[in-house]
Write a protein that holds these residues in place. Sequence first.
Motif, PDB file in Angstrom:
ATOM      1  N   SER A 159     -29.412  -6.380  -7.774  1.00  0.00           N
ATOM      2  CA  SER A 159     -28.988  -7.336  -6.719  1.00  0.00           C
ATOM      3  C   SER A 159     -28.322  -8.403  -7.671  1.00  0.00           C
ATOM      4  N   SER A 160     -28.760  -8.489  -8.975  1.00  0.00           N
ATOM      5  CA  SER A 160     -28.249  -9.388  -9.651  1.00  0.00           C
ATOM      6  C   SER A 160     -27.075  -8.828 -10.679  1.00  0.00           C
ATOM      7  N   GLU A 161     -27.091  -7.399 -10.946  1.00  0.00           N
ATOM      8  CA  GLU A 161     -25.956  -6.574 -11.765  1.00  0.00           C
ATOM      9  C   GLU A 161     -25.074  -6.375 -11.003  1.00  0.00           C
ATOM     10  N   CYS A 162     -25.129  -5.677  -9.714  1.00  0.00           N
ATOM     11  CA  CYS A 162     -24.303  -4.757  -8.994  1.00  0.00           C
ATOM     12  C   CYS A 162     -23.644  -5.539  -7.917  1.00  0.00           C
ATOM     13  N   LYS A 163     -22.403  -5.957  -8.277  1.00  0.00           N
ATOM     14  CA  LYS A 163     -21.505  -7.028  -7.576  1.00  0.00           C
ATOM     15  C   LYS A 163     -20.165  -6.507  -7.760  1.00  0.00           C
ATOM     16  N   GLU A 164     -19.569  -6.576  -6.387  1.00  0.00           N
ATOM     17  CA  GLU A 164     -18.221  -6.005  -6.211  1.00  0.00           C
ATOM     18  C   GLU A 164     -17.431  -7.160  -5.316  1.00  0.00           C
ATOM     19  N   GLY A 165     -16.879  -6.567  -4.490  1.00  0.00           N
ATOM     20  CA  GLY A 165     -15.765  -7.262  -3.535  1.00  0.00           C
ATOM     21  C   GLY A 165     -16.755  -8.028  -2.608  1.00  0.00           C
ATOM     22  N   LYS A 166     -15.893  -8.811  -1.712  1.00  0.00           N
ATOM     23  CA  LYS A 166     -16.627  -9.394  -0.619  1.00  0.00           C
ATOM     24  C   LYS A 166     -17.568  -8.891   0.248  1.00  0.00           C
ATOM     25  N   LEU A 167     -17.186  -7.494   0.450  1.00  0.00           N
ATOM     26  CA  LEU A 167     -17.815  -6.838   1.324  1.00  0.00           C
ATOM     27  C   LEU A 167     -19.132  -5.991   1.114  1.00  0.00           C
ATOM     28  N   GLY A 168     -19.478  -6.147  -0.248  1.00  0.00           N
ATOM     29  CA  GLY A 168     -20.249  -5.581  -1.120  1.00  0.00           C
ATOM     30  C   GLY A 168     -19.805  -4.447  -2.007  1.00  0.00           C
ATOM     31  N   LEU A 169     -20.828  -3.548  -2.497  1.00  0.00           N
ATOM     32  CA  LEU A 169     -20.425  -2.566  -3.006  1.00  0.00           C
ATOM     33  C   LEU A 169     -19.458  -1.406  -2.442  1.00  0.00           C
ATOM     34  N   SER A 170     -18.252  -1.025  -3.038  1.00  0.00           N
ATOM     35  CA  SER A 170     -17.399  -0.004  -2.473  1.00  0.00           C
ATOM     36  C   SER A 170     -18.236   1.361  -2.751  1.00  0.00           C
ATOM     37  N   CYS A 171     -17.893   2.104  -1.649  1.00  0.00           N
ATOM     38  CA  CYS A 171     -18.352   3.628  -1.698  1.00  0.00           C
ATOM     39  C   CYS A 171     -17.153   4.532  -1.592  1.00  0.00           C
ATOM     40  N   ALA A 172     -16.135   3.763  -1.553  1.00  0.00           N
ATOM     41  CA  ALA A 172     -14.958   4.566  -1.593  1.00  0.00           C
ATOM     42  C   ALA A 172     -14.640   5.533  -2.584  1.00  0.00           C
ATOM     43  N   ALA A 197     -12.715  -2.357  10.873  1.00  0.00           N
ATOM     44  CA  ALA A 197     -13.774  -2.390  10.222  1.00  0.00           C
ATOM     45  C   ALA A 197     -14.044  -1.221   9.096  1.00  0.00           C
ATOM     46  N   SER A 198     -13.705  -0.006   9.825  1.00  0.00           N
ATOM     47  CA  SER A 198     -13.810   1.178   8.974  1.00  0.00           C
ATOM     48  C   SER A 198     -12.567   1.367   7.828  1.00  0.00           C
ATOM     49  N   ALA A 199     -11.480   0.491   8.205  1.00  0.00           N
ATOM     50  CA  ALA A 199     -10.306   0.795   7.305  1.00  0.00           C
ATOM     51  C   ALA A 199     -10.577   0.311   5.878  1.00  0.00           C
ATOM     52  N   ALA A 200     -11.506  -0.543   5.607  1.00  0.00           N
ATOM     53  CA  ALA A 200     -12.009  -1.132   4.336  1.00  0.00           C
ATOM     54  C   ALA A 200     -12.725  -0.007   3.722  1.00  0.00           C
ATOM     55  N   GLY A 201     -13.074   0.994   4.174  1.00  0.00           N
ATOM     56  CA  GLY A 201     -13.771   2.043   3.746  1.00  0.00           C
ATOM     57  C   GLY A 201     -15.199   1.879   3.539  1.00  0.00           C
ATOM     58  N   PRO A 202     -16.265   2.941   3.371  1.00  0.00           N
ATOM     59  CA  PRO A 202     -17.607   2.847   3.502  1.00  0.00           C
ATOM     60  C   PRO A 202     -17.977   1.960   2.284  1.00  0.00           C
ATOM     61  N   PHE A 203     -18.981   0.968   2.571  1.00  0.00           N
ATOM     62  CA  PHE A 203     -19.405  -0.114   1.582  1.00  0.00           C
ATOM     63  C   PHE A 203     -20.771  -0.175   1.500  1.00  0.00           C
ATOM     64  N   LEU A 204     -21.591  -0.783   0.691  1.00  0.00           N
ATOM     65  CA  LEU A 204     -22.966  -1.091   0.672  1.00  0.00           C
ATOM     66  C   LEU A 204     -22.880  -2.721   0.890  1.00  0.00           C
ATOM     67  N   SER A 205     -23.492  -3.183   2.138  1.00  0.00           N
ATOM     68  CA  SER A 205     -23.193  -4.725   2.276  1.00  0.00           C
ATOM     69  C   SER A 205     -24.094  -5.514   1.191  1.00  0.00           C
TER      70      SER A 205
END
Length: 169
Positions: free
Chosen positions: A120-133, A22-30
Amino acid sequence: MAVDRGLLLLYLLSSAALAGVASAAGPFLSDGVFQVTAGSTGRSLLQAKKDCPVSFEFQNYTIITSKCKGPKFPASQCCSALKEFACPFYMYLNDDSNSCASTMFTYINLYGKYPPGLFSSECKEGKLGLSCADVPQRDISTANGGQHAQHSLLGWITVMSVVVASLFH
């Protein structure tokens, strides 16, 4: 007795492996962090939330308010500012059992006077959420009003390994 220790060891190693994956994907905001700003209702109203261990009322919101400005609220600037502010707290914000996400967005909206659902409407990235990497990390022991930062997953795994090893001696 040896079987119980063996099962305990198997459980702990399995948990550590899952946590590592789970942590291999790096930190993220769900994406769940944004549910409080998107007007989410439902079961969460019936579930008591723990108080947030982060003192969001004492944070410096100029990271966001200086970069995310209306009337257009450019998504790239707003989302990068949100990530810069929120990523150091991702472990707390992603925890659905506490009130951190709703508290943080309450203060962000108070100081920034942002339209409902902007992030919530503007900030979208990958399937996990916003990447913090790619976000430079701040020291959250100072960003957290002097409270101690939560120990890293690696530290927790190390402590559990020592405990397990002591069971076999």
